[in-house]
Design an enzyme around this catalytic site. Sequence first.
Site, mmCIF file in Angstrom:
data_model
loop_
_atom_site.group_PDB
_atom_site.id
_atom_site.type_symbol
_atom_site.label_atom_id
_atom_site.label_comp_id
_atom_site.label_asym_id
_atom_site.label_seq_id
_atom_site.Cartn_x
_atom_site.Cartn_y
_atom_site.Cartn_z
ATOM 1 C CG HIS A 337 2.032 3.431 -1.634
ATOM 2 N ND1 HIS A 337 1.998 2.769 -1.100
ATOM 3 C CD2 HIS A 337 1.003 4.076 -1.385
ATOM 4 C CE1 HIS A 337 0.745 2.092 -0.447
ATOM 5 N NE2 HIS A 337 0.034 2.430 -0.785
ATOM 6 C CG ASN A 338 -1.344 2.534 -3.876
ATOM 7 O OD1 ASN A 338 -1.244 1.620 -3.781
ATOM 8 N ND2 ASN A 338 -2.422 3.180 -2.883
ATOM 9 C CD GLU A 367 2.907 -0.052 -4.047
ATOM 10 O OE1 GLU A 367 2.134 1.206 -3.655
ATOM 11 O OE2 GLU A 367 2.130 -1.234 -3.577
ATOM 12 C CG ASP A 369 -1.571 -2.923 -6.222
ATOM 13 O OD1 ASP A 369 -1.578 -3.791 -5.615
ATOM 14 O OD2 ASP A 369 -1.896 -2.014 -5.412
ATOM 15 C CG HIS A 382 -5.903 0.282 -5.290
ATOM 16 N ND1 HIS A 382 -4.435 0.556 -4.632
ATOM 17 C CD2 HIS A 382 -7.000 0.673 -4.185
ATOM 18 C CE1 HIS A 382 -4.610 0.732 -3.780
ATOM 19 N NE2 HIS A 382 -6.234 0.706 -2.789
ATOM 20 C CD GLU A 432 0.600 -3.854 -3.275
ATOM 21 O OE1 GLU A 432 0.983 -3.145 -2.720
ATOM 22 O OE2 GLU A 432 -0.825 -4.154 -3.233
#
Length: 796
Positions: A337-338, A367, A369, A382, A432
């Site tokens: 994640h991230n 992931e 973003d 982020h 994302e």
Amino acid sequence: MLSCSVVLVEIHFHLCLWYVADTHRYAISPDLVGFVCVTSALETDADLQYLVTGGKLTKVKSNSWKKKRFFQLQDDGETIWHESQKALKRNNTFSINDVESVRRGRQSEVLQKFTDSSMEDLCFSIIFKGKRNTLDLVASSPEDAKHWVTGLEKLIASMQNLNTQQKSEHWIISRMRRADKNRDNVMTLKEVKHFLHDINIEVNDMYAAKLFEACDISKSGALEGEEIKHFYELLTAREEIEVIYGKYALTAGQMSASNLLDFLQKEQREAVSLDYALMLIEKYEPDSAAKQKKQMSRDGFLRYLTSAEGTVFNPAHKEVYQDMRQPLNNYFISSSHNTYLMEDQLKGPSSTEAYIRALTKGCRCVELDCWDGPNGEPLIYHGHTLTSKVLFKDVIKAIRDYAFRVSPSEVIHVHSSCLHQTSEYPVILSLENHCSVEQQKVMAKHMTSILGTALLTRPLGKKMPTTFPGPEELKGRILVKGKRLNKLDVVFEDNSSVDVDSVSEEDESAEAKEGEQKAKAKKSKIKLAKELSDLVVYCKSVHFNSFEHSKEKQAFYEMASFKESKAKQLAEHSAEFVHHNIDKLSRIYPAGSRTDSSNYNPVQMWNSGCQIVALNFQTPCKQMDLNQGRFLPNGKCGYILKPHFMRIPDFNFDACNLTSGRWLRKKNLHIMVISAQQLPKLNKDKVSSIVDPFVRVEIHGVTADKSSAQTAHINNNGFNPMWNKTFVFAINVPELAIVRFVVEDYDPASANDFIGQYTLPFTSIQNGYRHIPLLTKCGNVIPSAGLFVHIMALDD
Ligand SMILES: *[C@@H]1O[C@H](CO)[C@@H](O)[C@H](O)[C@H]1NC(C)=O
Ligand SMILES: *[C@@H]1O[C@H](CO)[C@@H](O)[C@H](O)[C@H]1NC(C)=O
Ligand SMILES: *[C@@H]1O[C@H](CO)[C@@H](O)[C@H](O)[C@H]1NC(C)=O
Ligand SMILES: *[C@@H]1O[C@H](CO)[C@@H](O)[C@H](O)[C@H]1NC(C)=O
């Protein structure tokens, strides 16, 4: 396969180096302990000599910070010394043991940014284990760079090739060398005391003096040659192994092949034949006389016990051994994640390095973003925080370079088995997407042009599929997970005339994150570019309403993402969730409120059949230990086949409410924690830093199987503490059970300190007398340290 054995090698006067050579047999000898070097296959190794001579390299930190520094390999063969300008720290060193890898060329972000592309052949980076910053260096000529990279790679490989027993001896001897301050190959009582403290053993002055006196046969007031050997033997004696050896060595005090077979069958519970026992003698017996008689000496026995065959982890599970042709959703998939974050989520740096680390650890779902950036180039960071930013295209390049292999630089003289091998199985890019349509088109263009044929752009086969292909069919492929404008079926229709750019779609996971950070955020609908939409094949993100709704409306290639709290709630009715995941993929992600990048417990999610259980890989913690343990078997390839009762609709498995069914295979797991060896000191400088170790055994799995038990602590002995403490655990669902061994330092005043741990699935455990390696918080092996246990899993 070559057998790795170690000889002490003389490179030039005074330099001793452990090196791997298949023609030499290793045994502790007085010469070796007395630091007199023996002959070598490597006397003329130009690369290593180059490192020993040392030279100037330019260290690069930024555009303006580029400084020439002297680097040199020290005569222990494992320490690199380098100049430093820091006022207090005039002399810096690092150990080869702390180096993860060496990357040739301008691969790091720093080198890409602050050096010219014409310097490709001069540049290299040293990547450290854990959180230490990468060292970016420029040599003065391509030959110079080649010597450094090759030399360092040889040193790293030689360290990795040592087996546990050899590492342990190496560790002791390097500490002895360090204690022999004036390098006269003689150890005074003062040096001996220093040495004992350094190896984490507290001996009171009287005992040290007594041991010293007992070994100082020549009464010279110092230990030399044979005396040091004797001292070493007293220190490394393994009483518990002596007892086991004594019980089975029934052939004139030695273990014959049939004695060894007896041990393997009775204690280790291995269904093996005499041939296997003979093979072990051939492979591990260091004494040629014993070997000729087909016998195993004490030394050989200890070497076997610390070998791959002897440790707790079933060696058959070191390779990919599961069926890899089942549909993708039948596997647990190691997921991050991230991924872009190196530290926390508020102000930490974002880096392509974080992707490389996750991918080389076997992570198969990363992931991204994505946000609009300047000059039409999308960025990854982020949102709404101070985290730094990386270019989307740089991340895609890093993924291309590291998804399926470790280092593009050729590796010399090294067994492939000694290298950290990345998985060949597919990687999923979880997008994302917060970008404008314009920059989404740029994203699609970058993925298509950078990833080339690796990028999956349409379903495999000629007809619309009804289920996922398997990891085998998708080897070397990269899949995109994200929103899609239409059904996948249109790929097979001639008249695909979808309206471009005009469809509004919300990105659900993006929305969820923002929602948490900005209180009640308005529904952010974003437009989706057809170019990006078309790249989404098997992993189309959709919203989850209910299991009933999914059953009716959700196609197999449509998948939902669940925030940890939602998933936890659904997992309480795990039978339904398990059913949902029999033909669909599910992704779970940590709550946005975890700004410290902490993690939730992944075990409950796996128990519900969820495949993509995304964790913050950058955060060392128990949850990551469980992830590392879950994905340890099957060649660390990042895919683990789910148990059969989670793949077949006939079953009604519920991890929270066990009814009878094929998953119930009750076992009693007997674990005797016998001893530990050479536990590292937690605070190297403090005098009172000798550890008071204890061991905790934890069982993770279905609710009914969760349990833990611990030994008492032992005061002031990290060198060879012994417990002989037995625990029994009742295990109902072995196929979902994970066992974690943790060693901590007892502290009566505050929280106990972590020393090391090892986690593995119950189904990969070997019975019998077994050594267990110990890993640091970051998941790296602690050289020389270990636990010794006796394990017996019996049917209930
Ligand atoms: C640093 O170490 C080198 C080699 O070990 C030594 O020659 C030098 O004097 C040391 N310098 C300082 C300032 O300690
Ligand atoms: C543990 O068991 C071994 C083997 O039976 C024995 O030699 C040793 O003395 C025992 N140690 C302790 C601390 O009980
Ligand atoms: C596209 O083709 C399918 C059958 O292949 C047909 O049912 C559909 O009506 C066509 N759509 C358009 C827009 O022509
Ligand atoms: C557990 O499962 C049984 C059988 O399906 C069911 O009758 C019972 O109500 C369940 N218990 C709970 C607490 O859900």
